[in-house]
Design a protein around this motif. Structure first.
Motif, PDB file in Angstrom:
ATOM      1  N   LEU A 143     -12.520   1.449   7.944  1.00  0.00           N
ATOM      2  CA  LEU A 143     -12.655   2.624   9.143  1.00  0.00           C
ATOM      3  C   LEU A 143     -11.145   3.554   9.248  1.00  0.00           C
ATOM      4  N   GLY A 144      -9.802   2.753   9.058  1.00  0.00           N
ATOM      5  CA  GLY A 144      -8.669   3.106   9.022  1.00  0.00           C
ATOM      6  C   GLY A 144      -8.012   2.802  10.258  1.00  0.00           C
ATOM      7  N   VAL A 145      -8.058   1.496  11.436  1.00  0.00           N
ATOM      8  CA  VAL A 145      -7.291   1.225  12.141  1.00  0.00           C
ATOM      9  C   VAL A 145      -5.979   0.633  11.730  1.00  0.00           C
ATOM     10  N   ALA A 146      -5.881   0.666  10.973  1.00  0.00           N
ATOM     11  CA  ALA A 146      -4.232   0.234  10.132  1.00  0.00           C
ATOM     12  C   ALA A 146      -3.380   1.539  10.377  1.00  0.00           C
ATOM     13  N   THR A 147      -2.088   1.605  11.046  1.00  0.00           N
ATOM     14  CA  THR A 147      -1.590   2.567  11.350  1.00  0.00           C
ATOM     15  C   THR A 147      -0.536   2.651  10.649  1.00  0.00           C
ATOM     16  N   ALA A 148      -1.015   3.858   9.379  1.00  0.00           N
ATOM     17  CA  ALA A 148       0.215   3.754   8.556  1.00  0.00           C
ATOM     18  C   ALA A 148       0.834   5.383   9.035  1.00  0.00           C
ATOM     19  N   SER A 149       1.869   5.497   8.904  1.00  0.00           N
ATOM     20  CA  SER A 149       2.796   6.651   8.351  1.00  0.00           C
ATOM     21  C   SER A 149       2.386   7.564   7.655  1.00  0.00           C
ATOM     22  N   VAL A 150       2.562   8.400   7.860  1.00  0.00           N
ATOM     23  CA  VAL A 150       2.414  10.004   7.314  1.00  0.00           C
ATOM     24  C   VAL A 150       2.941   9.722   5.825  1.00  0.00           C
ATOM     25  N   LEU A 151       4.098   9.549   6.249  1.00  0.00           N
ATOM     26  CA  LEU A 151       4.576   9.833   4.606  1.00  0.00           C
ATOM     27  C   LEU A 151       4.211   8.251   3.803  1.00  0.00           C
ATOM     28  N   ASP A 152       4.064   7.168   3.796  1.00  0.00           N
ATOM     29  CA  ASP A 152       3.521   6.069   3.107  1.00  0.00           C
ATOM     30  C   ASP A 152       1.883   6.726   2.979  1.00  0.00           C
ATOM     31  N   MET A 153       1.008   7.126   3.839  1.00  0.00           N
ATOM     32  CA  MET A 153       0.073   8.115   3.218  1.00  0.00           C
ATOM     33  C   MET A 153       0.237   9.170   2.306  1.00  0.00           C
ATOM     34  N   THR A 154       0.867  10.282   2.233  1.00  0.00           N
ATOM     35  CA  THR A 154       1.514  11.246   1.338  1.00  0.00           C
ATOM     36  C   THR A 154       1.520  10.462   0.162  1.00  0.00           C
TER      37      THR A 154
END
Length: 840
Positions: free
Chosen positions: A560-571
């Motif tokens: 459910l996305g509890v991890a707090t990745a950065s926008v750049l990491d997700m990209t």
């Protein structure tokens, strides 16, 4: 009376006198003459007598009576008369000659003494300070950092016209004359000392010494030092080196030190591009940098043009410019405004992110970077950067009402865009203005990703050939119980029963439909079926940092996305999916130079993070999210697209992560208190009940993608799916319970799998593996596009799909099939045994 001679008696009335010391030579001569005269007049006997006695007597008489008068009289008549009155003030020629010789000796001695005492010092701090220059991929300036706007360049990097213009303006005999002009030096020192205004050295060498080695104060001491250093420098350095140093240290106004910075400040070009006209204007500025800027001081334009003509005429006189070229020139008015090189807007964010990228990747260490002088060309595209900023403003920032809605003051946005094939970051959005909001929203790791994380669960399920608790293989058509708050099965930890958005129950639902609708109950169960550790490994392989907060300790909630990745990491992770599972760390640096030196960049290596089947199957499912699911707003891109929305707990962040075949972009809207920096809910922002990924984030994505790819040909997805990816499956059998293997992670049980025996092996239906459709025709073409699931075929996919391609696994994948080949939407290749089907 005795016969002995009697002493002579003195004359009556005259007292005897004591003997006196001998007089000066003239006195002695006169005394002798006086004695003889006295002897003759007073004593005839004595006069007739001869011999020493008579002479001595005469001498004594002369000395006693007439000596002093004779001496005085002799001085007057025998020598040069003494000077009197004003003549005493006039020096004799002997005095003049002596003074000249002494002065000469003092000067020569002083010169040699000064030459040996005055050493060439270290450069002053101001002269060595440089800015680091940050550029877009096309060479356009992003920003300069540092207190001094200077970029040193070599002489070959400065156009010949610019070199000649400077010489014509400042020192036309530079290459033939000595380092100093004594006459000008003395005149300058005298005028300075007498208060007639500041004067500078007249040669380029002297001016360079002043700029580079000394301070700018106008004093006799500084001029003396300048004199000796210039002479020494002229002996130790070539004329070219001195000219290069002068061109890099001179001040041209507009905060620009050096001709390279000046060329950008006034004409937005490199010094190598300066023509004669523009170079002559820059040369004119040296005379009065601030006053000769015709934009800020238009009243001085006539004087500036006179100086400009003087420089050009000098170039003609020296043979550096033809009369024909000179005749056709018009005054090149500088730009009124050039690109800002400060840190406002997106520039400050970009500079800090690039600096961190340079140091963390070992390209340039922090200490070296602080010295300045680096020219850093990034991978960012100015047109795409501008398009991303415009999209955020149009769909988010311009819709805020901060005066009437407090929640609108919490709104922040972050965005990043990567070319999937190259891994190059082409655009970044970090906030409204670096000087107002300094935290870079594209790289921060403190907001939950929400359901934007769910595709990693699906990719991991396909990659690991995972099965449900009752033994069914997980594919896009696998059915799950979508009841809200249904406890997950097979999890040994604490009870976990996530709720769906708005507590909605979906009943039995396929993985594909659950992805479209972002059903939490399905994905939490799937995460347990796959295994949270497998999901974690897949996410990291795709591009998330292993240091992502809350990634290691999540169980079923990882889905459910509890991890707090950065926008750049997700990209980066979504770009890996777009690139058929091939991963290479993103890069932001195209080139780094310092002067004429090029800094080596680390080699970018790619690997198959997940199999092509896992990545492409995930892409096929994510296409449905855009076509029919929560991200239909992204259709404004006008291109085939795949993506996933996401919303963090308490509506503190909303995401849309999506991609086309040639561009992956992630946009997040975040809530943060501007005073405390704490996370804030975005309920009511923009006047809407809630902020979700299908709203502003998807709208921003759609506009940006459309504008960023404007003019590029439309590319269709070229996908290869897992075997039987869209084969219909029976609903879950609640009586079956966990899979027969008893493995809650859903790994391969080791039993024969007649549906997963290799990329090209027919399944039990007789259909070639991977024969299902992969790309719905969004352009209104034919039904679909078969994938040719054979991982062993060559480019073209013209085989029958019955090959024995190798089994894909982590690190494996299709390396020989030419998977970047473009297909038109709806085109058909290969041999299929059943009609193609639309999958949504």
């Amino acid at each position: 009376m005795s016969d002995e001679p009697q002493p002579r008696q003195p004359r009556k009335g005259r007292a005897p006198k004591e003997p006196k010391a001998a007089a000066a030579p003239e006195g002695r001569t006169a005394g002798k003459a006086g004695g003889r005269a006295a002897g003759k007049a007073g004593d005839p006997a004595g006069a007739a007598a001869d011999g020493p006695a008579a002479n001595r007597s005469g001498s004594r008489a002369g000395s006693g009576a007439a000596g002093p008068a004779g001496a005085k009289e002799g001085s007057t008549s025998g020598g040069r008369p003494p000077r009197t009155g004003w003549r005493r003030m006039v020096p004799t020629w002997r005095m003049v000659l002596g003074a000249f010789l002494v002065t000469g000796l003092v000067l020569v001695g002083g010169f040699f003494l000064g030459y040996h005492l005055v050493q060439i010092p270290a450069a002053n701090a101001l002269a060595t300070q440089q800015a680091n220059l940050y550029l877009y991929a096309d060479g356009t300036v992003i920003a300069r950092d540092g207190e001094v706007n200077r970029e040193n360049v070599t002489l070959p990097q400065i156009s010949e016209d610019a070199q000649h213009a400077i010489l014509a303006a400042e020192d036309r005999d530079f290459y033939t004359e000595s380092a100093v002009d004594p006459q000008a030096m003395i005149r300058a020192a005298w005028n300075t000392a007498t208060g007639k205004g500041k004067q500078s050295g007249s040669t380029i060498t002297q001016q360079y010494v002043k700029n580079y080695y000394l301070r700018q104060e106008q004093t006799v001491t500084r001029k003396v030092k300048e004199f000796f250093i210039s002479i020494k420098l002229d002996r130790e350095q070539s004329k070219d080196d001195i000219l290069e140093g002068y061109l890099n240290t001179s001040f041209f106004g507009r905060g620009a030190y050096g001709i390279q910075a000046a060329a950008h400040a006034y004409y937005d070009m490199d010094a190598s591009e300066l023509d004669a006209g523009r170079a002559a204007y820059l040369a004119s500025l040296l005379n009065a940098p601030s006053q000769y800027d015709v934009i800020t001081h238009p009243e001085n334009r006539r004087h500036v043009e006179n100086r400009w003509n003087y420089v050009l005429d000098g170039m003609v006189d020296e043979g550096w410019l033809s009369e024909g070229e000179r005749a056709g020139m018009t005054f090149p008015t500088p730009k009124e405004t050039t690109h800002s090189t400060g840190m406002s807007g997106q520039r400050g964010y970009i500079v800090n992110i690039v600096k961190k990228h340079l140091t963390e990747n070992g390209i340039v260490d922090e200490a070296a970077l602080d010295t300045g002088g680096y020219r850093i060309t990034t991978t960012l595209h100015k047109d795409k950067q501008d398009a991303l900023v415009d999209a955020v403003n149009d769909n988010l920032m311009d819709r805020l009402d901060r005066k009437n809605r407090e929640v609108d003051t919490y709104v922040r946005a972050g965005g990043a865009s990567i070319d999937p094939k190259t891994g190059k970051v082409v655009a970044l959005y970090n906030g409204i203005d670096y000087v107002k909001q300094y935290t870079p929203n594209a790289t921060r790791r403190d907001f939950q990703t929400g359901s934007a994380f769910k595709p990693f669960v699906l990719a991991s399920a396909v990659e690991n050939k995972s099965r449900t608790q009752d033994g069914r293989r997980i594919t896009p058509t696998t059915r799950y119980d979508g009841t809200s708050e249904r406890p997950v099965q097979g999890w040994p930890g604490d009870r976990y029963a996530p709720e769906n958005e708005d507590h909605r129950d979906y009943g039995d639902i396929t993985v594909s439909e659950a992805t479209d609708k972002s059903v939490n109950a399905v994905y939490a169960q799937m995460a347990v079926d796959v295994g949270p550790d497998n999901v974690r490994r897949t996410a990291i392989a795709l591009g998330l940092s292993k240091d992502t907060p809350s990634l290691d300790d999540a169980g079923p909630s990882i889905a459910l996305g509890v991890a707090t990745a950065s926008v750049l990491d997700m990209t980066e992770a979504y770009a890996t999916l777009a690139n058929h599972g091939k991963h290479g760390a993103y890069t932001m640096i195209e080139e780094v130079t310092q002067g004429s030196k090029t800094i080596a960049l680390p080699e970018r290596r790619t690997r198959q993070a997940v199999s092509r089947q896992a990545a492409d199957t995930t892409t096929a499912v994510l296409r449905g999210v855009v076509e029919n699911g929560t991200a239909t707003a992204a259709q404004t891109s006008g291109r085939p697209a795949a993506g996933k929305t996401g919303t963090a707990e308490e509506d503190t962040a909303a995401w849309f992560a999506g991609y086309t075949p040639d561009l992956a972009t992630v946009v997040a809207v975040m809530g943060q208190d501007p005073v405390t920096a704490g996370h804030k809910s975005l309920y009511g922002a923009l006047g809407l009940p809630r902020m979700n990924g299908g709203g502003a984030p998807a709208e921003i994505w759609g506009q940006y993608t459309r504008d960023a790819l404007e003019g590029d040909p439309v590319q269709a997805f070229n996908l290869r799916l897992q075997p039987g990816a869209f084969e219909s499956q029976p609903p879950p059998d609640s009586s079956t319970g966990p899979s027969s293997s008893g493995d809650p992670t859903g790994g391969d049980s080791g039993t024969p799998d007649d549906e997963d025996t290799g990329g090209g092996t027919p399944d039990d239906t007789g259909e070639p593996a991977g024969d299902g459709p992969t790309d719905g025709d969004s352009e209104g073409g034919t039904a679909g596009e078969p994938t040719g699931g054979d991982e062993g075929t060559t480019d073209g996919d013209t085989g029958t799909g019955t090959g024995t391609g190798s089994q894909d696994g982590p690190g494996g994948g299709d390396e020989s099939n030419g998977d970047d080949r473009t297909r038109r939407p709806g085109s058909l290749t290969g041999t299929i045994t059943q009609p193609a089907r639309r999958i949504w």
